[in-house]
Scaffold this active site. Structure first.
Site, mmCIF file in Angstrom:
data_model
loop_
_atom_site.group_PDB
_atom_site.id
_atom_site.type_symbol
_atom_site.label_atom_id
_atom_site.label_comp_id
_atom_site.label_asym_id
_atom_site.label_seq_id
_atom_site.Cartn_x
_atom_site.Cartn_y
_atom_site.Cartn_z
ATOM 1 N N TYR A 62 42.491 81.067 28.602
ATOM 2 C CA TYR A 62 42.309 81.136 27.151
ATOM 3 C C TYR A 62 42.741 82.512 26.659
ATOM 4 O O TYR A 62 42.316 83.536 27.194
ATOM 5 C CB TYR A 62 40.838 80.898 26.803
ATOM 6 C CG TYR A 62 40.507 80.988 25.337
ATOM 7 C CD1 TYR A 62 40.892 79.994 24.453
ATOM 8 C CD2 TYR A 62 39.777 82.066 24.841
ATOM 9 C CE1 TYR A 62 40.576 80.062 23.102
ATOM 10 C CE2 TYR A 62 39.443 82.150 23.496
ATOM 11 C CZ TYR A 62 39.843 81.142 22.630
ATOM 12 O OH TYR A 62 39.522 81.228 21.302
ATOM 13 N N ASP A 109 46.151 89.466 30.414
ATOM 14 C CA ASP A 109 45.110 89.401 29.394
ATOM 15 C C ASP A 109 43.824 89.894 30.044
ATOM 16 O O ASP A 109 43.143 89.154 30.752
ATOM 17 C CB ASP A 109 44.962 87.962 28.891
ATOM 18 C CG ASP A 109 43.878 87.820 27.824
ATOM 19 O OD1 ASP A 109 43.120 88.787 27.608
ATOM 20 O OD2 ASP A 109 43.783 86.728 27.234
ATOM 21 N N LYS A 121 36.505 93.442 23.944
ATOM 22 C CA LYS A 121 35.132 93.452 24.414
ATOM 23 C C LYS A 121 34.610 94.848 24.762
ATOM 24 O O LYS A 121 34.125 95.563 23.903
ATOM 25 C CB LYS A 121 34.985 92.485 25.597
ATOM 26 C CG LYS A 121 35.313 91.027 25.235
ATOM 27 C CD LYS A 121 35.057 90.078 26.376
ATOM 28 C CE LYS A 121 35.517 88.662 26.072
ATOM 29 N NZ LYS A 121 34.729 87.995 25.041
#
Length: 473
Positions: A190, A285, A313
């Protein structure tokens, strides 16, 4: 059936219900300045979610599904979603007063613990000067220097406001730099909810049982090719059938959005070789893995340097943030240095920069990742042992502060393997763990996270809770 992966760096554990294929390193946690406020009661309260139910029912009339991100609705685990009131350290409290040991950590950012006193103090000082300038501030330089010095692939960085935005920007950049349009992504990985990535995207899409998303035009995904994670032959076939057309290969170097799935030995190295041979950019990623597997992320941990990297994050210390960066010659394509346009009103805002700076300072202290390795290893091994003792098919693994397990014999090497999991059993396990005061990600297809605030007591309580619940389901 036992399985292990070895030879891809110190500290990787992947195991079925026998033993984890790693040794647990001893480390001292006394150097960590963990400040927590934990409520203690002599008697265990009856578990109730009445206030959460009332709040959630009201929310469903105000927001689609009652939430602002789909996985929070508990669609895959059933039961009543909990509404959180406060967090501190490794614990969280819902509006009914229930206390939980938290292994979600706001989906990864809370690696030093929730509401850390030093981070909060720094934010309070920064807020006295303002919350957003819409103009350059010195804090951007400070965090940029820290990121560049830590992450091997990054020579220049652009801050944005989310992981999705970072992946949108890096994809446009890769296409601009190469003059090509096609990309390869991996099934179950994702990269945010931008149109080109919503193809076999795992995570929330898998949780909801949606193959793709309505509203995504065919043209947006026409140039997106997919391959199973850990299948280098499939990638080679895509290169052979699309010679000279591939702009980039993008992946989570350790998958977190299909559950925790590490790479096979030599998989990342083979991807690096293929991309270099074909003039294609390799993009990691690292929104999840950045500063979590090691201070330099998965690329430092595995010793594989991509061309471009996305982050999020942790680098915002719990505030909204994202970033993409890479080789200087590529990044100088980004406006205003170059022609590839991307902008953001709140990008580099002083609050996110402050929280990120304070978090990275703490992560750089000696013993950080050794401590994460120790407690996460104990946690995963304890859960797997409990599964074996109670005769459940279960497998799992971890790397430092990231972990996962599946209700299947395993091993799990890709999304198809992950989908063999008994999701109904996971749902029963999940609800049982909530009642025992343990908060896990509400989906079989999500990784878990530990923090420097987790204690030995937290770990042992969690293992005991797991054995209790597993004995009943």
């Amino acid at each position: 059936m036992a399985a292990s992966i070895s030879g891809i760096g110190i500290g990787l554990g992947l195991s079925c219900s026998s033993n984890l294929s790693k040794s647990l390193h001893s480390s001292q946690s006394s150097g960590f300045r963990v400040k927590m406020t934990v409520s203690v009661e002599d008697k265990k309260k009856n578990y109730t979610l009445q206030k959460s139910e009332e709040a959630f029912n009201a929310a469903k009339n105000l927001m689609p599904g009652g939430v602002n991100s789909p996985v929070r609705a508990f669609k895959s685990v059933g039961g009543q979603p909990i509404v959180i009131d406060s967090v501190k350290g490794s614990h969280m409290w819902d509006i009914d007063g229930n206390e939980y040991i938290d292994y979600v950590g706001s989906w990864g950012p809370a690696i030093i613990g929730h509401a850390d006193d030093e981070v909060l103090a720094a934010l309070a000082e920064t807020m006295k000067k303002g919350t957003s300038f819409g103009a350059p501030c010195l804090l951007e330089n400070v965090l940029a220097e820290m990121v560049i010095s830590a992450v091997p692939s990054i020579e220049m960085v652009r801050f944005v406001n989310s992981g999705t935005e970072a992946c949108m920007g890096v994809l446009r950049l890769a296409r601009a730099f190469t003059g090509r349009e096609k990309i390869i992504k991996f099934e179950g990985c994702y990269h945010g909810h931008a149109d080109p990535f919503l193809v076999k995207a795992g995570s929330g899409v898998a949780t909801l049982g949606l193959p793709d998303s309505p509203g995504v035009p065919r043209a947006a995904t026409f140039e997106t090719l997919t391959a199973p994670y850990n299948d280098i032959l499939a990638v080679e076939n895509l290169f052979n059938s699309n010679k000279g057309e591939l702009a980039a290969v993008i992946l989570e170097p350790v998958v977190g959005n299909s559950g925790f799935i590490p790479p096979k030995p030599d998989f990342l190295e083979a991807l690096q070789r293929l991309t270099k041979e074909n003039g294609t950019l390799l993009i990691f990623d690292e929104v999840m893995t950045g500063f979590r597997l090691s201070y330099g992320g998965a690329q430092e941990y595995f010793g594989i340097t991509p061309d471009l990297t996305t982050l999020g994050k942790i680098i915002g210390g719990g505030l909204p943030v994202g970033a993409y960066g890479g080789r200087r010659e590529i990044m100088e394509m980004v406006a205003p240095a170059g022609p590839m346009y991307q902008a953001g009103t709140l990008s580099g805002n002083p609050l996110a920069m402050t929280a990120g700076i304070q978090t990275l300072k703490r992560l750089k202290e000696p013993g950080t990742y050794e401590y994460l390795d120790k407690i996460t290893g104990q946690l995963v091994q304890g859960i797997l042992d409990a599964g074996k003792k109670t005769r459940h098919a279960i497998c799992g693994g971890y790397i430092n502060g990231m972990f996962g397990f599946f209700f299947t014999e395993g091993p799990v090497y890709n999304f198809d393997d992950a989908k063999k999991s008994d999701t109904a059993k996971f749902a029963r396990f999940y609800r049982g763990m909530l009642e025992e005061g343990v908060y896990l990600a509400p989906s079989q297809f999500e990784a878990g996270f530990t923090s420097l605030a987790h204690t030995q007591e937290d770990i042992q309580k969690t293992i005991a809770a797991a054995e209790k619940v597993l004995s009943k389901i």
